[in-house]
Design a protein around this motif. Structure first.
Motif, PDB file in Angstrom:
ATOM      1  N   ILE A 229      26.571   4.703   9.289  1.00 39.76           N
ATOM      2  CA  ILE A 229      27.064   5.771  10.166  1.00 39.76           C
ATOM      3  C   ILE A 229      26.798   5.418  11.624  1.00 39.76           C
ATOM      4  CG2 ILE A 229      26.835   8.209  10.792  1.00 39.76           C
ATOM      5  CD1 ILE A 229      26.068   8.774   7.892  1.00 39.76           C
ATOM      6  N   ARG A 232      29.417   3.137  12.733  1.00 38.66           N
ATOM      7  CA  ARG A 232      30.648   3.884  12.987  1.00 38.66           C
ATOM      8  C   ARG A 232      30.600   4.563  14.354  1.00 38.66           C
ATOM      9  NH1 ARG A 232      31.131   9.280  10.078  1.00 38.66           N
ATOM     10  NH2 ARG A 232      30.742   8.039   8.209  1.00 38.66           N
ATOM     11  N   ILE A 233      29.431   5.148  14.684  1.00 40.90           N
ATOM     12  CA  ILE A 233      29.265   5.789  15.991  1.00 40.90           C
ATOM     13  C   ILE A 233      29.465   4.769  17.108  1.00 40.90           C
ATOM     14  CG2 ILE A 233      27.569   6.865  17.537  1.00 40.90           C
ATOM     15  CD1 ILE A 233      26.397   8.250  15.046  1.00 40.90           C
ATOM     16  N   GLN A 236      33.119   4.215  17.525  1.00 35.14           N
ATOM     17  CA  GLN A 236      33.765   5.390  18.117  1.00 35.14           C
ATOM     18  C   GLN A 236      33.485   5.481  19.611  1.00 35.14           C
ATOM     19  OE1 GLN A 236      32.015   8.260  15.448  1.00 35.14           O
ATOM     20  NE2 GLN A 236      33.883   8.434  14.225  1.00 35.14           N
ATOM     21  N   ASN A 244      34.501  12.614  18.125  1.00 34.55           N
ATOM     22  CA  ASN A 244      34.290  12.055  16.790  1.00 34.55           C
ATOM     23  C   ASN A 244      32.881  11.487  16.661  1.00 34.55           C
ATOM     24  OD1 ASN A 244      36.897  12.701  16.025  1.00 34.55           O
ATOM     25  ND2 ASN A 244      37.718  10.651  16.426  1.00 34.55           N
ATOM     26  N   ALA A 245      32.397  10.869  17.731  1.00 31.37           N
ATOM     27  CA  ALA A 245      31.038  10.321  17.714  1.00 31.37           C
ATOM     28  C   ALA A 245      30.002  11.435  17.575  1.00 31.37           C
ATOM     29  CB  ALA A 245      30.782   9.513  18.982  1.00 31.37           C
ATOM     30  N   ASN A 247      30.525  14.288  16.049  1.00 28.89           N
ATOM     31  CA  ASN A 247      30.599  14.725  14.654  1.00 28.89           C
ATOM     32  C   ASN A 247      29.873  13.741  13.733  1.00 28.89           C
ATOM     33  OD1 ASN A 247      32.129  17.010  15.278  1.00 28.89           O
ATOM     34  ND2 ASN A 247      34.058  15.881  15.140  1.00 28.89           N
ATOM     35  N   SER A 248      29.999  12.450  14.017  1.00 29.86           N
ATOM     36  CA  SER A 248      29.297  11.445  13.214  1.00 29.86           C
ATOM     37  C   SER A 248      27.791  11.549  13.406  1.00 29.86           C
ATOM     38  CB  SER A 248      29.783  10.039  13.587  1.00 29.86           C
ATOM     39  OG  SER A 248      31.142   9.865  13.234  1.00 29.86           O
ATOM     40  N   TRP A 249      27.368  11.867  14.625  1.00 27.75           N
ATOM     41  CA  TRP A 249      25.935  12.095  14.881  1.00 27.75           C
ATOM     42  C   TRP A 249      25.412  13.229  13.990  1.00 27.75           C
ATOM     43  CZ3 TRP A 249      24.738  16.931  17.053  1.00 27.75           C
ATOM     44  CH2 TRP A 249      23.380  17.163  17.278  1.00 27.75           C
ATOM     45  N   GLU A 251      26.656  14.133  11.136  1.00 27.90           N
ATOM     46  CA  GLU A 251      26.617  13.599   9.765  1.00 27.90           C
ATOM     47  C   GLU A 251      25.387  12.729   9.559  1.00 27.90           C
ATOM     48  OE1 GLU A 251      29.259  10.691   6.827  1.00 27.90           O
ATOM     49  OE2 GLU A 251      30.110  11.397   8.732  1.00 27.90           O
TER      50      GLU A 251
END
Length: 385
Positions: A229, A232-233, A236, A244-245, A247-249, A251
């Motif tokens: 993850i 992914r951040i 992003q 989106n970053a 939201n990934s944080w 997650e």
């Protein structure tokens, strides 16, 4: 007629008759405390609270400083949390705090950005969307306070922040420096102090998994997921997908929590979910709010137990509100503003490292510290608190 004259005199003193052009303020009889509102933009009102230290020692060679405390969140109340839970003269039970920072400086607390704590906007569309917009509002407040008070101008101002407040401090430092250079602000900037500051979110998210694995709070599976993850951040952020970053944080915090028995992100020796049996059962779509609250230190048992010892919600909406006298009736104080956070989610994961470099290039003293160890940059500020 006499009562009417008294009422009008009060309005003048509060600045209400000047349509926001004058600082709205009250003070204690001995002048040790002042507080009020500044209209930083039309229909946007920021609350501030200044404590003048009884320990003040004036010296030409070492002028007495003023500390502007900036809370994190974004949207966490410095007037409440920083004041009564960390460095102010009284704790949340209104008992004197022996280690108050007033022993070394005057203290200025603000509820920043507008929409936080006692600060408010008359239209939700006026909430800030970026750190730089927040800095512009804060610079307006500082300008109105310092330009109208010669005694404040004698003291160097140190901008001291924790957590997300560090991002505000960096952008504010640049904004204040520019205003001073243009002679729009009568102020001496003493320095910027960044405590456990969120100035490089990417570094934080990549460090959580490995650290917790080393401490046996995560197993190999949890580390693998958290690292994926984090990667992914990174992508992003590189692509400019900042919401989106964010939201990934959220997650990532969820994944770490369910794989670590809900480790407390502020003390890995504790389990933040120990007072709640529902954290591990939270669905991912609901966890963003929990992550936000955990990050801003406002998800505490006292928050949900009005009336218990040290409850900030009851304190700030009760006896403190009565003392201040000028809080609008419709404004309810909360330790964390979810609306402020939501409006800043596009800026939340943006780094502020380049801005720190700009401050240093301008000759501004900067100190960065984490935990109990101070790790200053060159040009570092030395301030003993």
């Amino acid at each position: 007629m006499e009562k009417l004259c008294e009422f009008l005199a009060t309005l003048v003193f509060l600045g209400i008759l000047f349509h926001g052009e004058m600082v709205s303020a009250l003070r204690t009889k001995d002048g040790s405390e002042e507080w009020g509102y500044v209209q930083v933009r039309p229909k946007a009102h920021m609350f501030w609270w200044l404590y003048r230290s009884p320990y003040r020692v004036d010296s030409p060679s070492k002028p007495w400083p003023i500390i502007l405390w900036l809370q994190g969140g974004p949207g966490s109340s410095g007037v409440g949390f920083g004041n009564f839970k960390e460095i102010g003269p009284l704790d949340a039970n209104l008992k004197p705090r022996n280690f108050t920072w007033l022993r070394k400086a005057d203290l200025l607390f603000v509820d920043n950005p507008v929409g936080t704590g006692y600060s408010f906007v008359e239209d939700s569309r006026l909430l800030v969307k970026t750190d730089k917009e927040a800095a512009t509002d804060l610079t307006t407040l500082i300008t109105k306070l310092f330009n109208s008070d010669h005694s404040l101008q004698k003291s160097p101002l140190f901008i001291v922040a924790e957590s997300y407040g560090g991002k505000f401090a960096v952008t504010l430092g640049l904004s204040v420096t520019k205003a001073i250079q243009k002679r729009k602000l009568k102020l001496k900037l003493g320095g910027v102090v960044l405590g456990d500051s969120w100035i490089s979110p990417e570094d934080f998210v990549f460090s959580w998994g490995p650290l917790l694995k080393d401490l046996s709070r995560l197993d190999d599976k949890g580390l693998q997921i958290s690292n994926s993850i984090a990667e992914r951040i990174k992508q992003q952020l590189k692509a400019g997908q900042f919401v989106n970053a964010t939201n990934s944080w959220s997650e990532l915090e969820y994944v770490i929590s369910i794989n670590s028995n809900s480790v407390d992100f502020y003390n890995f020796l504790l389990d933040s979910g120990s007072d709640s049996a529902t954290v591990s059962a939270m669905k991912l779509k609901l966890f963003k709010e929990i992550s936000m609250r955990g990050y801003s230190k406002h998800l505490t048992s006292t928050r949900y137990s009005p009336g218990v010892s040290g409850d900030l919600y009851s304190l700030l909406n009760g006896v403190i509100r009565k003392k201040l006298k000028i809080i609008p009736e419709k404004i309810r104080w909360f330790e964390q503003s979810d609306n402020v956070f939501t409006n800043l989610e596009g800026d939340f994961m943006k780094p502020r490292i380049a801005e720190v470099d700009k401050l240093l290039a301008l000759g501004v003293n900067v100190t960065v510290y984490n935990g109990q160890v101070s790790v200053p940059f060159h040009n570092s500020l030395t301030i003993y608190l």
